[in-house]
Design a protein around this motif. Structure first.
Motif, short mmCIF file in Angstrom:
data_model
loop_
_atom_site.label_atom_id
_atom_site.label_comp_id
_atom_site.label_asym_id
_atom_site.label_seq_id
_atom_site.Cartn_x
_atom_site.Cartn_y
_atom_site.Cartn_z
N THR A 34 0.83 -1.11 0.19
CA THR A 34 -0.08 -0.01 0.02
C THR A 34 0.92 1.11 0.19
O THR A 34 0.75 2.23 -0.69
N LEU A 35 1.88 1.19 0.71
CA LEU A 35 2.82 2.37 0.86
C LEU A 35 3.56 2.65 -0.45
O LEU A 35 3.73 3.64 -1.10
N GLU A 36 3.97 1.36 -1.27
CA GLU A 36 4.44 1.66 -2.67
C GLU A 36 3.31 2.25 -3.56
O GLU A 36 3.79 2.95 -4.36
N TYR A 37 2.20 1.68 -3.43
CA TYR A 37 1.11 2.12 -4.51
C TYR A 37 1.00 3.84 -4.08
O TYR A 37 0.82 4.47 -5.17
N GLY A 38 1.06 4.15 -2.77
CA GLY A 38 0.95 5.64 -2.31
C GLY A 38 1.62 6.42 -2.93
O GLY A 38 1.57 7.71 -3.55
N LYS A 39 3.02 5.71 -2.98
CA LYS A 39 4.39 6.43 -3.50
C LYS A 39 4.04 6.92 -4.96
O LYS A 39 4.43 7.94 -5.47
N ASN A 40 3.84 5.75 -5.64
CA ASN A 40 3.74 5.85 -7.16
C ASN A 40 2.40 7.02 -7.56
O ASN A 40 2.45 7.65 -8.39
N MET A 41 1.34 6.91 -6.43
CA MET A 41 0.09 7.95 -6.93
C MET A 41 0.54 9.14 -6.61
O MET A 41 0.37 10.21 -7.48
N LYS A 71 -3.90 5.48 -12.30
CA LYS A 71 -5.23 4.28 -12.29
C LYS A 71 -4.90 3.10 -11.93
O LYS A 71 -5.33 2.31 -11.28
N LYS A 72 -3.44 2.64 -12.48
CA LYS A 72 -2.94 1.23 -12.24
C LYS A 72 -2.97 1.24 -10.83
O LYS A 72 -3.34 -0.01 -9.76
N ASN A 73 -2.22 2.12 -10.12
CA ASN A 73 -1.90 1.87 -8.72
C ASN A 73 -3.12 1.97 -7.64
O ASN A 73 -3.20 1.45 -6.82
N LEU A 74 -3.89 2.84 -8.04
CA LEU A 74 -5.33 3.04 -7.56
C LEU A 74 -6.12 1.69 -7.66
O LEU A 74 -6.73 1.29 -6.63
N GLN A 75 -6.18 0.95 -8.81
CA GLN A 75 -6.74 -0.13 -8.93
C GLN A 75 -6.09 -1.23 -8.02
O GLN A 75 -6.74 -2.17 -7.51
N ASP A 76 -4.75 -1.31 -8.07
CA ASP A 76 -4.10 -2.31 -7.11
C ASP A 76 -4.52 -2.06 -5.62
O ASP A 76 -4.78 -3.01 -4.90
N GLN A 77 -4.61 -0.69 -5.28
CA GLN A 77 -4.78 -0.43 -3.84
C GLN A 77 -6.17 -0.94 -3.50
O GLN A 77 -6.52 -1.50 -2.45
N LEU A 78 -7.09 -1.08 -4.30
CA LEU A 78 -8.45 -1.26 -4.13
C LEU A 78 -8.60 -2.86 -3.92
O LEU A 78 -9.57 -3.16 -3.26
N ASN A 79 -7.50 -3.54 -4.43
CA ASN A 79 -7.52 -4.86 -4.34
C ASN A 79 -6.59 -5.36 -3.05
O ASN A 79 -6.67 -6.55 -2.60
N ASN A 80 -6.24 -4.43 -2.26
CA ASN A 80 -5.58 -4.76 -1.14
C ASN A 80 -6.05 -3.88 0.26
O ASN A 80 -5.24 -3.25 0.63
N LEU A 81 -7.22 -3.95 0.20
CA LEU A 81 -7.88 -3.13 1.47
C LEU A 81 -7.89 -4.25 2.71
O LEU A 81 -8.48 -5.17 2.71
N THR A 82 -6.88 -3.93 3.61
CA THR A 82 -6.59 -4.65 4.77
C THR A 82 -6.72 -4.16 6.06
O THR A 82 -7.22 -4.99 7.07
N THR A 114 -1.14 6.25 3.40
CA THR A 114 -0.10 5.66 3.90
C THR A 114 0.19 6.01 5.11
O THR A 114 1.05 5.19 5.93
N ASP A 115 -0.27 6.96 5.76
CA ASP A 115 -0.13 7.17 7.26
C ASP A 115 -0.78 5.92 8.03
O ASP A 115 -0.11 5.39 9.15
N LEU A 116 -2.14 5.57 7.54
CA LEU A 116 -2.73 4.61 8.20
C LEU A 116 -1.98 3.36 8.31
O LEU A 116 -1.99 2.61 9.07
N ASN A 117 -1.26 2.99 6.85
CA ASN A 117 -0.53 1.81 6.78
C ASN A 117 0.80 1.85 7.60
O ASN A 117 1.30 0.74 8.04
N MET A 118 1.29 2.85 7.84
CA MET A 118 2.47 3.18 8.69
C MET A 118 2.03 2.90 10.21
O MET A 118 3.14 2.05 10.56
#
Length: 587
Positions: free
Chosen positions: A46-53, A76-87, A135-139
């Motif tokens: 998720t941190l990686e997706y946030g950095k790319n966005m 768009k791609k990273n947002l879609q990946d994040q939607l698949n990684n809601l933990t 990202t803060d939430l995941n940190m």
């Protein structure tokens, strides 16, 4: 419970402890790995997706038309990946808010490109704010999960320390006590076996364990009881047999002394104690070399291993004995070789045979001496018959006189050798020692044999160094030996052969010698006869030796040389000739 079962249980326990430690370690290692993997999968991605966005929104803010399409696609791609990684809790609402703002931004994308105006900063700022929240939430989730993992690791270490300490204590107790459980009975069994070997059949084992050691103790005690019974039941018979053997040995006419492998005297019969001049109490159980320090005869018996007769004065008379030493060895087995367990010294009384031999020698000497007179008379008669003043003889009579001359010479030579042999055997050799040059001995011998050599046209070659030290010897006896060597060499050499007479100086570690040698090139001596060539009456079995002498010449030569402190020997190869040699010590 058997020892095998106990060993199996103990080893099974150790194996179970090892499996427990390995299982716990593997379980918690997999758990920690799963938690670390969960952090990577759920939060780090998720941190990686946030950095790319965030990087894509930087392009949006710059309004760079050349990079806008790529940044839009990347976001768009990273947002879609994040939607698949809601933990994480709250992560879904933030991600949906980002998606709604992104959809709003996408609806206006065409208008932005046509007008060439910058993107709406407010929407982009909202998107960036939501990404930072994500990202803060995941940190925070990573920090929380790290604390949980640390607590798990601490708990694992505590469990492993407790279980490991318990396992070490149990294993140490097992290691310290179990070898003793096995070794102590074996040590006690070994000590008991040594007691049995020392004939202490009262020894018993007392093992209370109901296992193989208990069975072993019972079998050992039964064996000890049987041995004790056997010892007491056969003791009378053994004592009887021992006394019977002692009686037999004591009544033997030969002196017998028995020693063990450590030279402790085990027994000595009555004849031995009489000869040694000691009692049984002075001998039995004593160390033989210690007794020999004060007894000359025993010291001689222990030191001398040769078979020469012993002359012993006992009860005022002279007796002769031969010494035999019999080595006693134990019977070897498949696993153990034979070993010396003692020896028996036997002194056989040969006085009677010695007296008979002396009588034989005196008889031979007397007969030989008496025969010399008629033989001399025959030779005198032959000499008179050859005198022409007596009368002429025909040819047949001349041949008969020649045969009589040869036979009388042969008889005279035999009687002379028999007289010499009698002197040797009785020890009455008359030697006249004087300083003699080796050249004088060789000259004396060659002159005596010169006529015989000329008859066969044998050439005598002398190899004599200029300076040789004199020897202390009897000239006639020594020259007689050399003459005997030369006579044999001429007899066994072909006509017109050569014989080499040589002398040389020889030194050893303690003595100096002059060596005399006679070398011929005749037929030689077979190797099987060389050891017997100096025996009395021995002749090499061939036709010439049968026609030759009596077989006493070399035996007498050996006695003459050894009496003067020298040695005599022969070197010969069949078909290559022989070399007879002797040496005498230098003054």
């Amino acid at each position: 419970m058997t020892i095998k079962t106990k060993l199996s249980l103990g080893l099974s326990f150790l194996f179970a402890v090892i499996l427990l430690l390995a299982g716990l370690g593997a379980h918690y290692a997999n758990r920690l790995a799963a938690e670390a993997k969960e952090v990577l999968k759920d939060n780090y991605e998720t941190l990686e997706y946030g950095k790319n966005m965030l990087q894509a929104t930087d392009v949006f803010l710059l309004a760079d038309s050349t990079r806008y399409a790529a940044a839009f696609k990347n976001f768009k791609k990273n947002l879609q990946d994040q939607l698949n990684n809601l933990t994480e809790p709250g992560e879904q609402a933030i991600t949906i808010a980002i998606k709604e703002n992104f959809d709003l931004l996408r609806l206006r994308q065409t208008a932005f490109q046509k007008q060439g105006a910058p993107t709406i900063p407010k929407i982009i700022a909202q998107i960036r704010q939501d990404v930072f929240r994500l990202t803060d939430l995941n940190m925070q989730a990573i920090v929380r999960k790290n604390k949980i993992a640390q607590q798990t690791a601490d708990r694992v270490i505590m469990y492993l320390v407790l279980i490991g300490t318990f396992s070490i204590l149990v294993t140490l107790t097992f290691t310290l006590n179990f070898p003793g459980y096995i070794a102590n009975p074996i040590r006690e069994l070994t000590a008991s076996i040594k007691q049995i070997a020392n004939r202490n059949y009262e020894q018993r084992l007392h093992f209370k364990a109901q296992d193989e050691f208990g069975e072993l103790a019972e079998a050992f005690n039964q064996m000890a009881r049987k041995l004790d019974e056997y010892e007491h039941s056969n003791l009378a018979r053994i004592i009887f047999e021992k006394r019977r053997i002692e009686t037999i040995i004591n009544n033997m006419s030969d002196a017998i002394i028995g020693l063990d492998e450590k030279q402790i005297i085990l027994f000595a019969n009555n004849e031995a104690t009489l000869l040694l001049g000691l009692t049984e109490a002075d001998l039995i159980g004593q160390y033989a070399p210690d007794v020999a320090l004060h007894n000359d005869l025993l010291r001689h018996l222990l030191a001398v291993k040769e078979a020469a007769p012993l002359q012993i004065f006992n009860d005022g008379k002279e007796s002769y004995f031969t010494q035999d030493i019999i080595q006693i060895n134990s019977s070897g087995t498949a696993t153990e070789a034979e070993k010396l367990i003692g020896q028996v010294i036997i002194l056989k009384n040969i006085t009677q045979f010695r007296e008979l031999d002396l009588a034989k020698t005196n008889f031979i000497a007397t007969i030989s001496h008496e025969l010399k007179t008629p033989i001399a008379s025959i030779k005198m008669s032959l000499k008179l018959l050859r005198d022409h003043r007596i009368g002429a003889v025909n040819q047949e009579q001349q041949k008969l006189m020649e045969h009589i001359t040869e036979d009388s010479d042969r008889l005279l030579r035999i009687t002379g050798e028999l007289l010499n042999l009698a002197q040797v055997e009785t020890g009455n050799i008359q030697l006249h020692y004087r300083q003699t040059q080796p050249a004088e001995i060789i000259h004396y011998a060659t002159q005596a044999i010169l006529f015989q050599a000329e008859q066969k046209q044998v050439k005598l070659e002398t190899n004599l160094p200029n300076e040789l030290p004199p020897v202390n010897c009897d000239l006639e006896k020594t020259a007689w030996v050399l003459v005997n060597f030369l006579s044999n060499a001429i007899r066994y050499s072909p006509d017109q052969a050569r014989i080499i007479i040589s002398a040389g100086y020889v030194t050893s570690a303690s003595n100096r010698f002059v060596r005399f040698s006679v070398q011929d090139f005749g037929r030689g001596i077979d190797a099987r006869y060389k050891d017997r060539i100096f025996d009395k009456f021995f002749q090499v079995p061939d036709a010439d030796s049968i026609k030759g002498g009596t077989g006493l010449g070399l035996a007498i030569s050996k006695e003459f040389i050894t009496t003067q402190g020298g040695t005599i020997w022969v070197e010969s190869e069949l078909g290559e000739g022989s070399t007879f040699s002797f040496r005498l010590p230098v003054i």
